[in-house]
Design a protein around this motif. Structure first.
Motif, PDB file in Angstrom:
ATOM      1  N   LYS A  68       0.850  -1.204   0.000  1.00 37.65           N
ATOM      2  CA  LYS A  68       0.000   0.000   0.000  1.00 37.65           C
ATOM      3  C   LYS A  68       0.878   1.245   0.000  1.00 37.65           C
ATOM      4  CE  LYS A  68      -3.750   2.465   0.415  1.00 37.65           C
ATOM      5  NZ  LYS A  68      -4.795   2.455  -0.624  1.00 37.65           N
ATOM      6  N   SER A  69       0.633   2.126  -0.939  1.00 38.10           N
ATOM      7  CA  SER A  69       1.341   3.413  -0.969  1.00 38.10           C
ATOM      8  C   SER A  69       0.349   4.540  -0.775  1.00 38.10           C
ATOM      9  CB  SER A  69       2.041   3.618  -2.321  1.00 38.10           C
ATOM     10  OG  SER A  69       3.061   2.676  -2.489  1.00 38.10           O
ATOM     11  N   TYR A  70       0.836   5.593  -0.120  1.00 36.45           N
ATOM     12  CA  TYR A  70       0.083   6.845  -0.050  1.00 36.45           C
ATOM     13  C   TYR A  70       0.931   7.874  -0.777  1.00 36.45           C
ATOM     14  CZ  TYR A  70      -2.630   4.605   3.642  1.00 36.45           C
ATOM     15  OH  TYR A  70      -3.421   3.761   4.362  1.00 36.45           O
ATOM     16  N   GLY A  71       0.572   8.247  -1.993  1.00 38.53           N
ATOM     17  CA  GLY A  71       1.418   9.130  -2.795  1.00 38.53           C
ATOM     18  C   GLY A  71       2.772   8.470  -2.952  1.00 38.53           C
ATOM     19  N   SER A  72       3.820   9.176  -2.532  1.00 37.46           N
ATOM     20  CA  SER A  72       5.165   8.607  -2.697  1.00 37.46           C
ATOM     21  C   SER A  72       5.588   7.778  -1.484  1.00 37.46           C
ATOM     22  CB  SER A  72       6.169   9.742  -2.929  1.00 37.46           C
ATOM     23  OG  SER A  72       6.142  10.597  -1.799  1.00 37.46           O
ATOM     24  N   VAL A  73       4.735   7.722  -0.438  1.00 39.47           N
ATOM     25  CA  VAL A  73       5.093   6.944   0.763  1.00 39.47           C
ATOM     26  C   VAL A  73       4.687   5.487   0.579  1.00 39.47           C
ATOM     27  CG1 VAL A  73       4.723   6.652   3.261  1.00 39.47           C
ATOM     28  CG2 VAL A  73       4.801   8.952   2.260  1.00 39.47           C
ATOM     29  N   ARG A  74       5.664   4.591   0.623  1.00 42.34           N
ATOM     30  CA  ARG A  74       5.378   3.157   0.520  1.00 42.34           C
ATOM     31  C   ARG A  74       5.107   2.675   1.941  1.00 42.34           C
ATOM     32  NH1 ARG A  74       4.251   0.058  -3.393  1.00 42.34           N
ATOM     33  NH2 ARG A  74       5.150  -2.020  -3.603  1.00 42.34           N
ATOM     34  N   ALA A  75       3.856   2.749   2.377  1.00 44.16           N
ATOM     35  CA  ALA A  75       3.513   2.428   3.766  1.00 44.16           C
ATOM     36  C   ALA A  75       3.714   0.945   4.061  1.00 44.16           C
ATOM     37  CB  ALA A  75       2.066   2.833   4.052  1.00 44.16           C
ATOM     38  N   THR A 125      -1.490  -0.058   8.873  1.00 42.79           N
ATOM     39  CA  THR A 125      -1.970  -0.211   7.501  1.00 42.79           C
ATOM     40  C   THR A 125      -2.224  -1.695   7.188  1.00 42.79           C
ATOM     41  OG1 THR A 125      -0.758   1.781   6.893  1.00 42.79           O
ATOM     42  CG2 THR A 125      -1.486   0.375   5.089  1.00 42.79           C
ATOM     43  N   SER A 143      -5.871  -3.289   6.454  1.00 42.29           N
ATOM     44  CA  SER A 143      -6.114  -4.033   5.208  1.00 42.29           C
ATOM     45  C   SER A 143      -6.859  -5.326   5.520  1.00 42.29           C
ATOM     46  CB  SER A 143      -4.796  -4.380   4.509  1.00 42.29           C
ATOM     47  OG  SER A 143      -4.061  -3.216   4.232  1.00 42.29           O
ATOM     48  N   VAL A 168      -8.733  -0.292   4.787  1.00 38.45           N
ATOM     49  CA  VAL A 168      -7.754   0.141   3.792  1.00 38.45           C
ATOM     50  C   VAL A 168      -7.775  -0.889   2.670  1.00 38.45           C
ATOM     51  CG1 VAL A 168      -5.252   0.185   3.360  1.00 38.45           C
ATOM     52  CG2 VAL A 168      -6.191   1.442   5.318  1.00 38.45           C
ATOM     53  N   ASP A 215      -2.941  -1.849  -2.538  1.00 39.60           N
ATOM     54  CA  ASP A 215      -2.690  -1.678  -3.980  1.00 39.60           C
ATOM     55  C   ASP A 215      -2.297  -3.000  -4.611  1.00 39.60           C
ATOM     56  OD1 ASP A 215      -2.662   1.030  -3.263  1.00 39.60           O
ATOM     57  OD2 ASP A 215      -0.480   1.012  -3.048  1.00 39.60           O
TER      58      ASP A 215
END
Ligand code: ATP
Length: 352
Positions: A16-23, A49, A53, A58, A61
């Motif tokens: 899972k990413s939030y924008g450029s953050v690979r959470a 996260t 999921s 959540v 991706d």
């Protein structure tokens, strides 16, 4: 309360990413029926996260989450038959304890008599029957925590998800509730995933622990594996190993600290020359000089009630922390020549 049929959970390459953050960066874990798996790691490593999921709050991706072999990613959160216990319990302030606990059953349309019986059972299970008529504001923190727990288990979830469940409690209560939570989980036998940044909590409550770093799982093991044999320096440091001693692995497999081979300790395959020995302070014994493996000198003594904590100077400027149970005999004194012996079974040889 009937133990819900416990399930097997598979987390398969979840990302899972939030924008450029690979959470979350490809987490895979299997949790066996009835097992408590804890995701342990510092703030921001992606634990919540992963938990969300599983709960369905959540949408990953990539990857899959399966219960008993079937993907649940397309299943709405309320249909997943999971129960989440949050750090902030979010009880309804205007409702009694009994109504708070029964809320989920009412929403699910469980017949009144059956719901009432299950609520009473859940209240008994967490020992708050006598508080059933009170409102949340009339309860202590620990009591509110029990209400939240009863509310989670009353729905007979096949999967219990705990997000820092004891985070809002003070230290004493926290320790008491750790024992209770563990007993309750054993009794229910429900598959459980917990998230915490507290290594002690993880060790006390889990069957296995997954230590996370930067969105990935760095080590999975039993609490004693993780506690005694951290696979990396990061895990050793994060889980509070006090001693990371510079060492040398010899060609014959012996491991030297301060130029002396530690009896019983062997270098793992593939470790050459410079290494680090990770060992907890309580896994080292302290004796008068000449009676142990490494000579040293006491430089600091602190009585901690049940135990005594020492600093011992060893070799060329190395400081070794040692903790001993306080016995009848007086502790060693500052400046005293001593020997220390790390227990080989509790040492881990890491790459330097
Ligand atoms: P904590 O213990 O602080 O809750 P955590 O290990 O549970 O941390 P996550 O909450 O999973 O970590 O967050 C992982 C990363 O993803 C962090 O860098 C966080 O800032 C980021 N993140 C989480 N949720 C969002 C969001 N909704 N939008 C943007 N970034 C997010």
């Amino acid at each position: 309360m009937s133990a819900a049929r416990s399930c097997r959970l598979e987390i398969d390459a979840v990302a899972k990413s939030y924008g450029s953050v690979r959470a979350v960066d490809g987490v895979s874990l299997a949790v066996e029926p009835g097992e408590v798996m804890t995701l342990l790691g510092p703030s921001g490593c992606g634990k919540t996260t992963v938990l969300q999921s599983i709960a369905g709050f959540v949408v990953p991706d990539g990857g899959d989450v399966r219960i008993d072999g079937a993907s649940i990613l397309g299943v709405a959160p309320e249909k997943r038959r999971t129960a989440m216990l949050f750090q902030q319990y979010a009880l309804f302030p205007h409702m009694s304890v009994r109504d708070n606990v029964g809320f989920g059953l009412r929403m699910a349309g469980v017949p009144k008599a059956q719901a009432a019986r299950r609520v009473e059972e859940a209240l008994r299970l967490v020992r708050i029957e006598s508080l059933a008529a009170r409102r949340p504001a009339q309860l202590s923190g620990g009591q509110r925590q029990r209400v939240a727990l009863a509310r989670a288990v009353v729905t007979e979830p096949r999967l219990l998800l705990l997000d820092e469940p004891l985070g809002a409690l003070d230290q004493n209560l926290r320790e008491e509730m750790q024992v209770e939570l563990r007993k309750l989980q054993r009794k229910l036998g429900v598959t459980t995933v917990m998230v915490t940044h507290d290594q002690r909590e993880a060790i006390v409550l889990s069957d296995r622990i997954a230590v996370m770093k930067d969105g990935r799982v760095e080590q999975v093991g039993t609490p004693t594996d993780i506690y005694d044999h951290p696979r990396t320096r990061y895990i050793a440091t994060f889980t509070g190993v006090e001693n990371l001693l510079p060492a040398r692995c010899r060609a014959d497999g012996a491991v030297e600290v301060g130029g002396i081979a530690l009896p019983g300790l062997r270098a793992p395959e593939g470790h050459h020359a410079d290494a680090t020995v990770a060992v907890r302070s309580e896994a080292i014994s302290l004796r008068p000089r000449g009676e142990g493996a490494l000579p040293g000198t006491v430089t600091f003594v602190q009585v901690l009630g049940a135990s005594v904590r020492y600093d011992v100077a060893v070799g060329d400027g190395m400081n070794v922390a040692v903790t001993e149970v306080r016995r009848d005999s007086p502790p060693f004194e500052n400046g005293q020549p001593v020997s220390i012996s790390p227990a080989p079974a509790r040492c881990t040889v890491l790459a330097a």
